[in-house]
Design a protein around this motif. Structure first.
Motif, short mmCIF file in Angstrom:
data_model
loop_
_atom_site.label_atom_id
_atom_site.label_comp_id
_atom_site.label_asym_id
_atom_site.label_seq_id
_atom_site.Cartn_x
_atom_site.Cartn_y
_atom_site.Cartn_z
N SER A 54 0.90 -1.15 -0.07
CA SER A 54 -0.05 0.06 -0.04
C SER A 54 0.88 1.17 -0.07
N LEU A 55 1.92 1.28 0.90
CA LEU A 55 2.75 2.50 0.89
C LEU A 55 3.53 2.78 -0.33
N THR A 56 4.07 1.56 -1.11
CA THR A 56 4.65 1.81 -2.25
C THR A 56 3.89 2.49 -3.41
N ASN A 57 2.45 2.23 -3.24
CA ASN A 57 1.46 2.55 -4.28
C ASN A 57 0.80 3.85 -3.84
N ILE A 58 1.04 4.49 -2.84
CA ILE A 58 0.50 5.77 -2.43
C ILE A 58 1.60 6.92 -2.57
N LYS A 59 1.40 7.89 -3.28
CA LYS A 59 2.40 9.07 -3.31
C LYS A 59 1.75 10.24 -2.31
N PRO A 60 2.23 10.25 -1.12
CA PRO A 60 1.47 11.09 -0.13
C PRO A 60 1.77 12.54 -0.46
#
Length: 326
Positions: A54-60
């Motif tokens: 999830s974190l690798t596919n989210i661009k915060p």
């Protein structure tokens, strides 16, 4: 009394209740067992893998991604690995069955049950402790994973969590505990019903496999056999039959859990059933409030709670009428 001699006040601590002693013992035995360690490792690895994807596919850094970021961490996936709440529909059942399938019959097979109940301990306290102890451990486990997710997301993304996210994540954790509690209650019921732990384990796994794999197949076969051809139906009839199919599928505990988690973790989901064009045209494209989401999933929560209560009530009835010496 002689001068200088003072009376000493002795304070006696209140002894712990038998129920609290059994709960403490069960928790200690549970966390030290290899069975729980293996299940804990499986859930922890699944959780870390899902969060990493999830974190690798989210661009915060992008502004749209910052909105309800922590809910997206629990639901975002790239297709290579399901999100964590999808995993829990499978692992939650395994966790509940693994912790309860031999709760009572193993005690009787080992000869410890008759010696335990020979003490001033009520049967209902014993059975309730067998149910409460795993629930305490399970609740602690999922709360720890939730805090780990929030802390890791804060360190990696630097985005502060919002109040509505906290409420939804806590609701998701409590819902997951309730889902595991159903399978735990079912497995304890089977451990009371059957004298052999292997029989209760295989029966519980068979029930889980039926609802997970075969129940949807049975429902589809019934639909194709008895419902009319959709090509000759009006839109209102199609909507009615679709709702009927969904109601049949919601007999499965996994379907109830999946529906409830989808609404709680995805505020954009406004309904669990099919919508007409008129409903879609009148809907405002804004996320639902936490209260509205809870109202939508209240039937699913009630269904899981009722099923858990029925299983535990049957366990209580059979255990109170059981001959321990046999």
């Amino acid at each position: 009394m002689a001068a200088g001699v003072h009376e000493k006040t002795v304070h006696y601590s209140k002894p712990a209740s038998p129920f609290a002693i059994i709960v403490k013992k069960e928790i200690g035995d549970l966390v030290r067992s290899w069975r729980f360690i293996v299940l804990l490792a499986l859930i922890a690895l699944t959780f870390l893998a899902s969060i990493y994807v999830s974190l690798t596919n989210i661009k915060p850094g992008a502004e749209p991604e910052r909105f309800l970021l922590y809910l997206k961490i629990l639901t975002t996936t790239d297709g290579s690995l399901p999100s964590f709440h999808i995993f829990m529909s499978f692992l939650g059942a395994i966790l509940g069955i693994g912790l309860g399938f031999d709760a009572v019959n193993s005690e009787q097979q080992n000869g410890t049950l008759i010696r335990l109940l020979a003490q001033p301990i009520y049967r209902d306290n014993f059975l309730l402790a067998k149910f409460i102890s795993p629930l305490i451990v399970i609740t602690t486990l999922f709360l720890s994973l939730g805090l780990l997710m929030i802390g890791g997301g804060l360190l990696i993304t630097g985005v502060m969590i919002e109040l509505v996210e906290i409420l939804r994540i806590i609701s998701f954790i409590l819902l997951t505990v309730l889902y595991v509690a159903f399978w735990l209650s079912l497995s304890i019921m089977l451990s009371v019903k059957f004298k052999q732990a292997t029989t209760s384990a295989l029966t519980a796994i068979g029930i889980w496999l039926f609802f997970t794999i075969f129940y949807k197949i049975v429902v589809n076969m019934i639909v194709k056999a008895f419902l009319p051809d959709p090509a000759f139906l009006l839109q209102e009839d199609i909507l009615y039959y679709n709702n009927l199919i969904l109601d049949l599928l919601r007999v499965s505990p996994g379907q109830l859990y999946a529906d409830a988690t989808t609404v709680l973790l995805m505020p954009a989901v406004r309904s669990l059933g099919p919508l007409t064009m008129e409903q879609m045209a009148g809907a405002i494209p804004t996320p639902l409030s936490f209260r509205e989401s809870v109202l939508i999933v209240w039937p699913q929560l009630s269904g899981l709670f009722a099923a858990t209560t029925v299983c535990f009530a049957l366990s209580y009835y059979w255990f109170m009428r059981r001959e321990i010496r046999s």
